[in-house]
Write an enzyme that holds these catalytic residues in place. Structure first.
Site, mmCIF file in Angstrom:
data_model
loop_
_atom_site.group_PDB
_atom_site.id
_atom_site.type_symbol
_atom_site.label_atom_id
_atom_site.label_comp_id
_atom_site.label_asym_id
_atom_site.label_seq_id
_atom_site.Cartn_x
_atom_site.Cartn_y
_atom_site.Cartn_z
ATOM 1 N N LYS A 83 39.809 -16.002 27.409
ATOM 2 C CA LYS A 83 40.536 -15.042 26.575
ATOM 3 C C LYS A 83 40.408 -15.477 25.121
ATOM 4 O O LYS A 83 40.683 -16.636 24.786
ATOM 5 C CB LYS A 83 42.003 -15.086 26.987
HETATM 6 C C1 E4P Z 1 48.029 -9.918 28.153
HETATM 7 O O1 E4P Z 1 47.080 -10.462 28.703
HETATM 8 C C2 E4P Z 1 49.192 -10.620 27.608
HETATM 9 O O2 E4P Z 1 49.383 -11.817 28.320
HETATM 10 C C3 E4P Z 1 50.477 -9.854 27.746
HETATM 11 O O3 E4P Z 1 50.328 -8.616 28.366
HETATM 12 C C4 E4P Z 1 51.363 -9.885 26.545
HETATM 13 O O4 E4P Z 1 52.530 -9.155 26.790
HETATM 14 P P1 E4P Z 1 53.840 -9.244 25.868
HETATM 15 O O5 E4P Z 1 53.633 -8.367 24.686
HETATM 16 O O6 E4P Z 1 54.947 -8.742 26.745
HETATM 17 O O7 E4P Z 1 53.996 -10.679 25.489
#
Ligand code: E4P
Length: 215
Positions: A83
């Site tokens: 990522k």
């Molecule tokens: C995506 O891969 C992220 O880990 C995640 O969806 C972030 O979500 P949040 O905005 O609730 O922290």
């Protein structure tokens, strides 16, 4: 639509995986910190539970560091994708890593433009954040819908992960729009399973069955 779970909690992953509906897992540095674990140990454990893509985030902010971390992370398990937070350096790193056969998930996507560039660089996944746009008074689902439309126009095979999901309606919107994947927190997955009318129906059927046995 494929369903990923958005957590680094091993027990939650085990439970949802046991339901037979789980296609993959996304983690991020905040989720890892919450579990008081380290990224490598955590994603290795996840790879023993889930047979599907698992996102592990690199923390470098320059392309060279991202590439180095990405190569290391990809060695943990064949299902690991790297990522990278959307930025110019991440695009360069995505190009290199994808050309080496290492899958990249470009995260923190807030516009279709960013998603298009990440796909052009070779990302296997892009993660548009729906909830965080809603948080600032913009319409997250609209950005997701535009991203899906752009990818369809050009048959782009990068998969779109609807991320930052805050409630079941976000999941419904992602499915209606045609996102390939939704990455969903544990509590929202649990909410999706049940319905008060289902619970009521089960109670009634059981009661009628008991009554019928006695008569
Ligand atoms: C995506 O891969 C992220 O880990 C995640 O969806 C972030 O979500 P949040 O905005 O609730 O922290």
């Amino acid at each position: 639509m494929k369903i990923f779970i958005d957590t680094a909690n091993i027990e939650m992953i085990k439970e949802i995986s046991g339901l037979g509906i789980l296609d993959g897992v996304t983690t991020n540095p905040s989720l890892i910190a919450k579990e008081k674990t380290d990224l490598r140990t955590c994603v290795k454990k996840i790879s023993e539970i889930v047979d599907g893509p698992i996102s592990a985030e690199a923390m470098s902010m320059d392309a060279e560091g991202m590439i180095k971390e990405g190569r290391e992370l990809s060695l943990i398990h064949e299902n690991i994708n790297v990522k990278l937070p959307m930025c110019a350096e991440a695009l360069k790193a995505t190009k290199t890593l994808s050309s080496e056969g290492i899958d990249v998930n470009v995260t923190l996507i807030f516009s279709p433009h960013q998603a298009l560039l990440a796909a052009k660089a070779g990302a296997r996944f892009v993660s548009p954040f729906v909830g965080r746009l809603d948080d600032i008074g913009q319409v997250g689902s609209e950005m997701l819908s535009q991203t899906v439309a752009v990818f369809r126009n050009y048959d782009i095979d990068t998969e779109i992960i609807a991320a930052s999901i805050r409630h079941p309606v976000h999941v419904l919107e992602a499915a209606m729009i045609g996102a390939h994947i939704a990455t969903i927190p544990y509590d929202i997955l649990k909410k999706m399973i049940s319905h008060p009318k289902t619970d009521e129906g089960i109670r009634l059927f059981l009661a009628d069955h008991e009554r019928a046995k006695k008569s």
